[in-house]
Motif scaffolding. Structure first.
Motif, PDB file in Angstrom:
ATOM      1  N   ALA A 116       0.853  -1.200   0.000  1.00  0.00           N
ATOM      2  CA  ALA A 116       0.000   0.000   0.000  1.00  0.00           C
ATOM      3  C   ALA A 116       0.881   1.240   0.000  1.00  0.00           C
ATOM      4  CB  ALA A 116      -0.946  -0.014   1.188  1.00  0.00           C
ATOM      5  N   PRO A 117       1.371   1.676  -1.162  1.00  0.00           N
ATOM      6  CA  PRO A 117       2.293   2.815  -1.218  1.00  0.00           C
ATOM      7  C   PRO A 117       1.579   4.163  -1.157  1.00  0.00           C
ATOM      8  CG  PRO A 117       1.917   1.974  -3.422  1.00  0.00           C
ATOM      9  CD  PRO A 117       1.163   1.062  -2.477  1.00  0.00           C
ATOM     10  N   TYR A 118       2.341   5.178  -0.774  1.00  0.00           N
ATOM     11  CA  TYR A 118       1.918   6.568  -0.901  1.00  0.00           C
ATOM     12  C   TYR A 118       3.173   7.387  -1.135  1.00  0.00           C
ATOM     13  CZ  TYR A 118       3.144   7.140   4.111  1.00  0.00           C
ATOM     14  OH  TYR A 118       3.786   7.167   5.320  1.00  0.00           O
ATOM     15  N   SER A 119       3.041   8.680  -1.344  1.00  0.00           N
ATOM     16  CA  SER A 119       4.212   9.464  -1.746  1.00  0.00           C
ATOM     17  C   SER A 119       4.470  10.630  -0.806  1.00  0.00           C
ATOM     18  CB  SER A 119       4.033   9.994  -3.170  1.00  0.00           C
ATOM     19  OG  SER A 119       3.083  11.042  -3.195  1.00  0.00           O
ATOM     20  N   LEU A 120       5.723  11.037  -0.748  1.00  0.00           N
ATOM     21  CA  LEU A 120       6.097  12.202   0.050  1.00  0.00           C
ATOM     22  C   LEU A 120       5.394  13.475  -0.415  1.00  0.00           C
ATOM     23  CD1 LEU A 120       9.958  11.718   0.580  1.00  0.00           C
ATOM     24  CD2 LEU A 120       8.131  11.398   2.268  1.00  0.00           C
ATOM     25  N   PRO A 121       5.275  13.741  -1.732  1.00  0.00           N
ATOM     26  CA  PRO A 121       4.562  14.960  -2.140  1.00  0.00           C
ATOM     27  C   PRO A 121       3.129  14.997  -1.631  1.00  0.00           C
ATOM     28  CG  PRO A 121       5.855  14.129  -3.973  1.00  0.00           C
ATOM     29  CD  PRO A 121       5.933  13.076  -2.889  1.00  0.00           C
ATOM     30  N   ASP A 122       2.433  13.855  -1.661  1.00  0.00           N
ATOM     31  CA  ASP A 122       1.057  13.826  -1.173  1.00  0.00           C
ATOM     32  C   ASP A 122       0.991  14.007   0.338  1.00  0.00           C
ATOM     33  OD1 ASP A 122       0.005  13.491  -3.683  1.00  0.00           O
ATOM     34  OD2 ASP A 122      -0.255  11.320  -3.515  1.00  0.00           O
ATOM     35  N   LEU A 123       1.969  13.468   1.047  1.00  0.00           N
ATOM     36  CA  LEU A 123       1.968  13.547   2.505  1.00  0.00           C
ATOM     37  C   LEU A 123       2.348  14.929   2.996  1.00  0.00           C
ATOM     38  CD1 LEU A 123       1.809  11.964   5.254  1.00  0.00           C
ATOM     39  CD2 LEU A 123       4.305  11.677   5.035  1.00  0.00           C
ATOM     40  N   LEU A 124       3.382  15.524   2.392  1.00  0.00           N
ATOM     41  CA  LEU A 124       3.981  16.747   2.926  1.00  0.00           C
ATOM     42  C   LEU A 124       3.501  18.020   2.235  1.00  0.00           C
ATOM     43  CD1 LEU A 124       7.659  15.450   3.222  1.00  0.00           C
ATOM     44  CD2 LEU A 124       5.921  15.518   5.022  1.00  0.00           C
ATOM     45  N   GLY A 125       3.248  17.938   0.925  1.00  0.00           N
ATOM     46  CA  GLY A 125       2.807  19.120   0.191  1.00  0.00           C
ATOM     47  C   GLY A 125       3.831  20.230   0.105  1.00  0.00           C
ATOM     48  N   ASP A 126       5.112  19.905   0.245  1.00  0.00           N
ATOM     49  CA  ASP A 126       6.174  20.913   0.252  1.00  0.00           C
ATOM     50  C   ASP A 126       7.346  20.374  -0.554  1.00  0.00           C
ATOM     51  OD1 ASP A 126       8.383  22.516   0.793  1.00  0.00           O
ATOM     52  OD2 ASP A 126       7.891  22.805   2.887  1.00  0.00           O
ATOM     53  N   PRO A 127       7.579  20.883  -1.772  1.00  0.00           N
ATOM     54  CA  PRO A 127       8.645  20.348  -2.632  1.00  0.00           C
ATOM     55  C   PRO A 127      10.028  20.355  -1.982  1.00  0.00           C
ATOM     56  CG  PRO A 127       7.190  21.760  -3.896  1.00  0.00           C
ATOM     57  CD  PRO A 127       6.789  21.920  -2.448  1.00  0.00           C
ATOM     58  N   ALA A 128      10.350  21.417  -1.247  1.00  0.00           N
ATOM     59  CA  ALA A 128      11.669  21.492  -0.616  1.00  0.00           C
ATOM     60  C   ALA A 128      11.826  20.408   0.448  1.00  0.00           C
ATOM     61  CB  ALA A 128      11.877  22.873   0.002  1.00  0.00           C
ATOM     62  N   LEU A 129      10.776  20.167   1.208  1.00  0.00           N
ATOM     63  CA  LEU A 129      10.831  19.137   2.241  1.00  0.00           C
ATOM     64  C   LEU A 129      10.877  17.749   1.619  1.00  0.00           C
ATOM     65  CD1 LEU A 129      10.970  19.045   5.285  1.00  0.00           C
ATOM     66  CD2 LEU A 129       8.475  18.961   5.373  1.00  0.00           C
ATOM     67  N   VAL A 130      10.191  17.573   0.511  1.00  0.00           N
ATOM     68  CA  VAL A 130      10.248  16.297  -0.218  1.00  0.00           C
ATOM     69  C   VAL A 130      11.689  16.011  -0.629  1.00  0.00           C
ATOM     70  CG1 VAL A 130       9.601  15.133  -2.364  1.00  0.00           C
ATOM     71  CG2 VAL A 130       7.863  16.332  -1.020  1.00  0.00           C
ATOM     72  N   GLU A 131      12.386  17.019  -1.162  1.00  0.00           N
ATOM     73  CA  GLU A 131      13.783  16.823  -1.583  1.00  0.00           C
ATOM     74  C   GLU A 131      14.669  16.454  -0.403  1.00  0.00           C
ATOM     75  OE1 GLU A 131      15.131  16.625  -4.592  1.00  0.00           O
ATOM     76  OE2 GLU A 131      13.034  16.721  -5.240  1.00  0.00           O
ATOM     77  N   ALA A 132      14.403  17.030   0.764  1.00  0.00           N
ATOM     78  CA  ALA A 132      15.218  16.735   1.947  1.00  0.00           C
ATOM     79  C   ALA A 132      15.097  15.278   2.370  1.00  0.00           C
ATOM     80  CB  ALA A 132      14.804  17.651   3.099  1.00  0.00           C
ATOM     81  N   HIS A 133      13.977  14.625   2.024  1.00  0.00           N
ATOM     82  CA  HIS A 133      13.757  13.247   2.459  1.00  0.00           C
ATOM     83  C   HIS A 133      13.752  12.241   1.306  1.00  0.00           C
ATOM     84  CE1 HIS A 133      13.171  14.448   6.548  1.00  0.00           C
ATOM     85  NE2 HIS A 133      12.200  15.276   6.231  1.00  0.00           N
ATOM     86  N   ARG A 134      14.074  12.701   0.110  1.00  0.00           N
ATOM     87  CA  ARG A 134      14.142  11.786  -1.031  1.00  0.00           C
ATOM     88  C   ARG A 134      15.188  10.697  -0.754  1.00  0.00           C
ATOM     89  NH1 ARG A 134      12.658  12.454  -6.426  1.00  0.00           N
ATOM     90  NH2 ARG A 134      12.248  14.676  -6.049  1.00  0.00           N
ATOM     91  N   ASN A 135      14.806   9.448  -0.922  1.00  0.00           N
ATOM     92  CA  ASN A 135      15.680   8.292  -0.670  1.00  0.00           C
ATOM     93  C   ASN A 135      16.154   8.227   0.783  1.00  0.00           C
ATOM     94  OD1 ASN A 135      15.699   7.185  -3.365  1.00  0.00           O
ATOM     95  ND2 ASN A 135      17.012   8.900  -3.964  1.00  0.00           N
ATOM     96  N   GLY A 136      15.403   8.843   1.670  1.00  0.00           N
ATOM     97  CA  GLY A 136      15.766   8.821   3.080  1.00  0.00           C
ATOM     98  C   GLY A 136      15.162   7.640   3.823  1.00  0.00           C
ATOM     99  N   ARG A 137      14.826   7.854   5.079  1.00  0.00           N
ATOM    100  CA  ARG A 137      14.266   6.792   5.929  1.00  0.00           C
ATOM    101  C   ARG A 137      12.909   7.246   6.457  1.00  0.00           C
ATOM    102  NH1 ARG A 137      17.878   5.054   3.625  1.00  0.00           N
ATOM    103  NH2 ARG A 137      19.816   4.085   4.378  1.00  0.00           N
ATOM    104  N   PHE A 138      12.018   6.283   6.657  1.00  0.00           N
ATOM    105  CA  PHE A 138      10.719   6.592   7.256  1.00  0.00           C
ATOM    106  C   PHE A 138      10.332   5.498   8.235  1.00  0.00           C
ATOM    107  CE2 PHE A 138       9.363   3.466   4.200  1.00  0.00           C
ATOM    108  CZ  PHE A 138       8.226   2.892   4.750  1.00  0.00           C
TER     109      PHE A 138
END
Length: 297
Positions: A116-138
């Motif tokens: 059941a995937p979802y995406s950082l852009p949908d969760l955060l709504g902030d492109p800069a914050l998405v980049e900070a966590h791209r390929n990161g850990r959750f």
């Protein structure tokens, strides 16, 4: 075996029906009102029923009597009950919780439960914050209704901004996570953007759920819930030491923790494990740099 699978499916169907196919927002508002009633008989019966149908443990509570059900939900603990791991390379759990899905963010994709995937852009709504966590850990930390509902700083940090995102109040239990696509992106949530002393971005996303009346933060003079009006982006400059209390839910819910790829999970982090606030969550791979800057805040 088929009968067992059928029985389990029927139980899941009933759970989903009772906790989701109802007027979720109206029931949530009602519980927000009902929980604050200070009439002694209502208070005592409510807490007694809660204890009967859950594993509620009040032995660590700072006080032994409560004004209302809400007062019990948001209880403080005895001093020293949740001391954070002192290792400067360790990011600790911000809350008491059950470990849900966790792992590496695949570009910007993560998952709420297997398949059941979802995406950082949908969760955060902030492109800069998405980049900070791209390929990161959750990691997903689920609070049950009986748990301690306050949450704490996972490390020495500064909180730069809080964004409140309006949404629904689906249940966040594993049954709903299997059946509702992108559930965390649909529910009300607050995005707490923090910066560690070494410069890395660490983001906490407290997600509301059915019966959750609101999210409160010590450093914002506002109650974050469906009735929040006006600005929903709060610029702030709040400093916190590891273990400092940040705020509380007014019922059980979920906190998603996002970190960069410079972190990895500690050995005690396994799916369905129970963690307490202050216990190890993630370790910085290059821990020596963190140790050398421990006193900058």
């Amino acid at each position: 075996m088929r009968k067992l699978i059928s029985a389990l499916t029927e139980q899941e169907d009933m759970n989903f029906l009772l906790t989701n196919r109802i007027p979720r927002a109206m029931l949530t508002r009602f519980m927000g009102w009902f929980g604050k009633i200070e009439q002694p008989l209502i208070r005592d019966l409510s807490i007694a029923c809660w204890r009967l149908f859950s594993d509620l443990d009040l032995s660590e509570a700072r006080k032994s009597s409560f004004k209302s059900l809400h007062d019990c939900f948001t209880r403080e603990l005895l001093p020293g009950s949740r001391l954070p791991d002192p290792d400067p390379a360790i990011v600790v759990s911000p809350c008491d919780a059950i470990v849900g899905a966790f792992g590496k963010v695949a570009d910007t994709e993560l998952f709420q439960i297997k398949g059941a995937p979802y995406s950082l852009p949908d969760l955060l709504g902030d492109p800069a914050l998405v980049e900070a966590h791209r390929n990161g850990r959750f990691i997903t930390l689920r609070l049950t209704s009986s748990m301690y509902h306050r949450f704490h700083a996972p490390h020495d940090c500064r909180i730069d901004r809080v964004t409140f995102i309006h949404g629904d109040v689906w249940n966040v239990n594993p049954i709903a996570l299997k059946r509702v696509e992108r559930l965390f992106c649909k529910n009300e949530r607050a995005v707490l953007q923090a910066r560690l002393i070494t410069g890395e971005t660490l983001t906490l996303v407290p997600v509301a759920a059915i019966l959750v009346a609101s999210i409160r933060l010590h450093f914002i003079d506002a109650t974050l819930n469906a009735r929040t009006r006006g600005p929903t982006v709060f610029s702030c400059d709040a400093s916190a030491r590891k273990g400092d209390e940040l705020g509380w839910f007014e019922h059980g819910s979920t906190i998603i923790v996002l970190a960069s790829d410079e972190f990895d999970f500690c050995d005690n982090v396994v799916e369905s494990a129970r963690l307490k606030a202050g216990q190890p969550l993630m370790r910085r791979v290059a821990g020596d740099r963190m140790a050398g800057t421990q006193n900058r805040i």
